[in-house]
Design an enzyme around this catalytic site. Structure first.
Site, mmCIF file in Angstrom:
data_model
loop_
_atom_site.group_PDB
_atom_site.id
_atom_site.type_symbol
_atom_site.label_atom_id
_atom_site.label_comp_id
_atom_site.label_asym_id
_atom_site.label_seq_id
_atom_site.Cartn_x
_atom_site.Cartn_y
_atom_site.Cartn_z
ATOM 1 N N THR A 70 0.836 -1.201 0.000
ATOM 2 C CA THR A 70 0.000 0.000 0.000
ATOM 3 C C THR A 70 0.868 1.247 0.000
ATOM 4 O O THR A 70 0.687 2.149 -0.822
ATOM 5 C CB THR A 70 -0.947 -0.022 1.221
ATOM 6 O OG1 THR A 70 -1.947 -1.022 0.984
ATOM 7 C CG2 THR A 70 -1.624 1.315 1.454
ATOM 8 N N GLN A 177 0.762 -8.794 -6.860
ATOM 9 C CA GLN A 177 0.292 -10.166 -7.079
ATOM 10 C C GLN A 177 1.202 -10.972 -8.006
ATOM 11 O O GLN A 177 1.112 -12.198 -8.024
ATOM 12 C CB GLN A 177 -1.134 -10.159 -7.650
ATOM 13 C CG GLN A 177 -2.209 -9.742 -6.651
ATOM 14 C CD GLN A 177 -2.371 -10.704 -5.477
ATOM 15 O OE1 GLN A 177 -1.893 -11.841 -5.508
ATOM 16 N NE2 GLN A 177 -3.037 -10.233 -4.425
ATOM 17 N N SER A 198 6.027 -7.763 0.505
ATOM 18 C CA SER A 198 6.752 -8.926 1.026
ATOM 19 C C SER A 198 5.831 -10.071 1.428
ATOM 20 O O SER A 198 6.119 -11.235 1.162
ATOM 21 C CB SER A 198 7.579 -8.466 2.237
ATOM 22 O OG SER A 198 7.899 -9.519 3.099
ATOM 23 N N CYS A 326 -8.369 -6.571 1.488
ATOM 24 C CA CYS A 326 -8.386 -5.164 1.884
ATOM 25 C C CYS A 326 -9.774 -4.561 1.794
ATOM 26 O O CYS A 326 -10.032 -3.501 2.318
ATOM 27 C CB CYS A 326 -7.398 -4.361 1.052
ATOM 28 S SG CYS A 326 -5.720 -4.769 1.508
#
Lengths: 392, 392
Positions: A70, A177, A198, A326
């Site tokens: 993000t 992704q 990560s 999310c």
């Protein structure tokens, strides 16, 4: 518990945790400190930066570490927009981007930036024709995800970046992704900036990275920022970064084998679902023209609301998802479903199954068993009743 | 290596690393996911939030986790300013604040906020008289560090918050240096918002927290943010947070004993330095009216530039600092030295020695030996020559 939600997050690899433990104990210095304890941390950080550059076939000075995907998206896009000349700061993004980029969009608009949205074609693909329709003379930066987290559809970035560069427009791509799942080479993709996380590649949570092609002009979101060459403020999480790089290297080493395994599991799921006459269909049907991440199956289990399917699977020990974690808990069709123009009722029947290192064919078969059980139990319940009962 | 730079960062406690390892393996789910893997992570997160609230004698809903102290400062101050009514959004801060708040200041000014700065008195203290001189009718928020990272001077927050509240002004305090070193109780301090960092209390890097008193109105920096009740975006680093809370609990359990040990070590250093006739003086002399963190000794080793002293210590296996690690490498007097009106040449002779869990009286004695050696080696070199040679 059978975990089939690797696209939401992955368990940290033992090797990554060992690296974290070792670095937290032996190299705990603040990488900004000028004594040896700091110097040791700084040299590990430098090693990680070089290694990350190597994994991307990029350059060391293009790598910046962040606190996650993000923040990587926030800082990459905002910093590059800041660096564009006035009259070239318009931002174009796809409607299918991760929630973090939609949040950034609202923030940018408040700051006075103009932001345009574009929908993909019916196959979930952004084409040069779509770009052509949306580019304005003042568009300076476009963000197109490398692959979608819900459908797995991979964008033809090489083609799109070539098209954009001819028009003097920069490309950012969210590779959260795809990194360590398929090759992410800077020059092959042609993107000017990329974001990474990560915890999607068996590394620790709280770590991410940005790659900005050296030469691309950018300006800090927070002027005066001292760390990460001005991109990001705050004590650098060297142990976390070391663990991330350890995990990334390992996952990339196993990438080709994992890809093949996931292709087989995906085919097995789809073929068996068909053989068992389960009403399952892909959100974006496979086609000759599209490429997908094989570890992600984004599909409709028709006649059941996705949230109900997810909860029924969970009750029987299988974790799947209704889309991006999310946005979980928000009982609305996702941005991706909306971008694909999926009707609301169908969109709410969406589920995402995603495979990872520990997934086996038995897991896939057990998931199909649950789906079959659900069909039997449904009996003469009306479809729309289910949807209502477990709806918002 | 003798590490005397605990104010820059601390080694992670074994217990914290064990918690990190265990949570990364057993509770790796995304806390936003609605299945059991996510639910387990969510319940650990909730436990950590309750525990943090307990450690602060605060309320669970006031705790927000962040990626570190810098982000905690950014989000707390900016979110509270966003929530203040127009005409009450002026921000007042001390000149001695951490670099992160100075960076935020520039950002806020670009966004159109008005920011005022205030200097402390000669003892490094902010008094109500100083506040009185700087408050404007439109001042809505003041940020005053709980203790300074270079001098260790503790601010009389209880008095200052009471003064501010009577004038309808909110108080934020950066407690990064004080948390788990001295009591940080929400009601005792009276602050409306506090910032914390994990890696200063033997927790992992990349984790921090904000406390905002429930009832204080704030608005997200990024509207639409889904995590941490809207304060911070991105997958929540549950293993890191669990490790932070483990470290914080442990450090607070040992706080009183550590305080006494550090007081003794501090007295030993100052007394022995005097006995050995070393030209060492505190940057802010101890006085009856001031309180300091005993683990921080901010002093001048007269006639040597701080950077030279630091490098000489390092060469002999002792890590000390020339000030905040976040500004290290910048060969200018720190914000704190400037705020204290220390002349430039003297300011550049500043060094910070900071103690922690593994510090012993032998370490202190060895540091004094190095200082004494430096004095002998100096011989007839002229002081200003040293400063020139190792200067900018």
């Amino acid at each position: 518990m059978i975990y089939l939600d690797y696209a939401a997050t992955t368990p940290a690899a033992k090797e990554a945790l060992d690296a974290f433990q070792k670095l937290s104990t032996d190299v705990y210095g603040n990488s900004s400190s000028l004594h040896d304890a700091g110097g040791k941390a700084e040299s590990i950080l430098r090693y990680c930066r070089q290694k990350m550059a190597e994994l991307l076939s990029g350059e060391e000075e293009g790598v910046y570490f962040t606190s996650g995907g993000t923040e990587a998206n926030f800082l990459a896009i905002h910093s590059i927009l800041n660096g564009l000349p006035a009259g070239k700061q318009r931002f174009l993004m796809t409607e299918m981007e991760h929630q973090s980029i939609h949040i950034l969009k609202r923030h940018l608009e408040i700051l006075g930036f103009e932001v345009d949205l574009m929908k993909p074609n019916a196959s979930g693909i952004i084409t040069t024709e779509i770009l052509e329709r949306h580019l304005r003379p003042d568009t300076g930066l476009v963000s197109i995800q490398h692959a979608n987290s819900e459908t797995g559809v991979i964008q033809p970035l090489a083609k799109l970046s070539a098209y954009l560069h001819k028009r003097d427009v920069l490309l950012h791509s969210d590779c959260v992704q795809t990194f360590a799942k398929i090759p992410v080479g800077i020059d092959e993709l042609g993107a000017d900036a990329l974001s990474f996380s990560s915890h999607k590649v068996y590394g620790p949570k709280g770590v991410g990275a940005v790659y900005i092609r050296p030469g691309v002009n950018w300006k800090p979101v927070y002027p005066g920022t001292l760390h990460e060459n001005g991109l990001k403020s705050g004590t650098v999480n060297v142990p976390g970064i070391g663990a991330f790089i350890t995990a990334a290297e390992l996952t990339i080493k196993r990438m080709d084998a994992a890809y093949l395994k996931h292709q087989e599991l995906r085919a097995r799921f789809l073929e068996k679902a068909k053989a068992r006459k389960l009403p399952v269909s892909l959100a974006v049907p496979d086609s000759a023209n599209s490429h997908v991440l094989p570890h992600i199956i984004g599909c409709f289990f028709h006649s059941f609301e996705g949230q109900y399917t997810m909860l029924e699977c969970n009750r029987r020990g299988i974790c799947i998802s209704t889309g991006s974690a999310c946005s979980a808990g928000y009982h609305e069709p996702s941005n991706t479903m909306k971008a694909l123009l999926v009707p609301r009722e169908l969109a709410l029947q969406f589920v995402r199954i995603s495979f990872g290192c520990d997934t086996t064919s038995e897991h896939v078969d057990k998931l199909l068993d649950v789906f079959e059980d659900m069909m039997h139990e449904k009996g003469d319940h009306r479809i729309d009743r289910r949807i209502k009962t477990y709806g918002s």
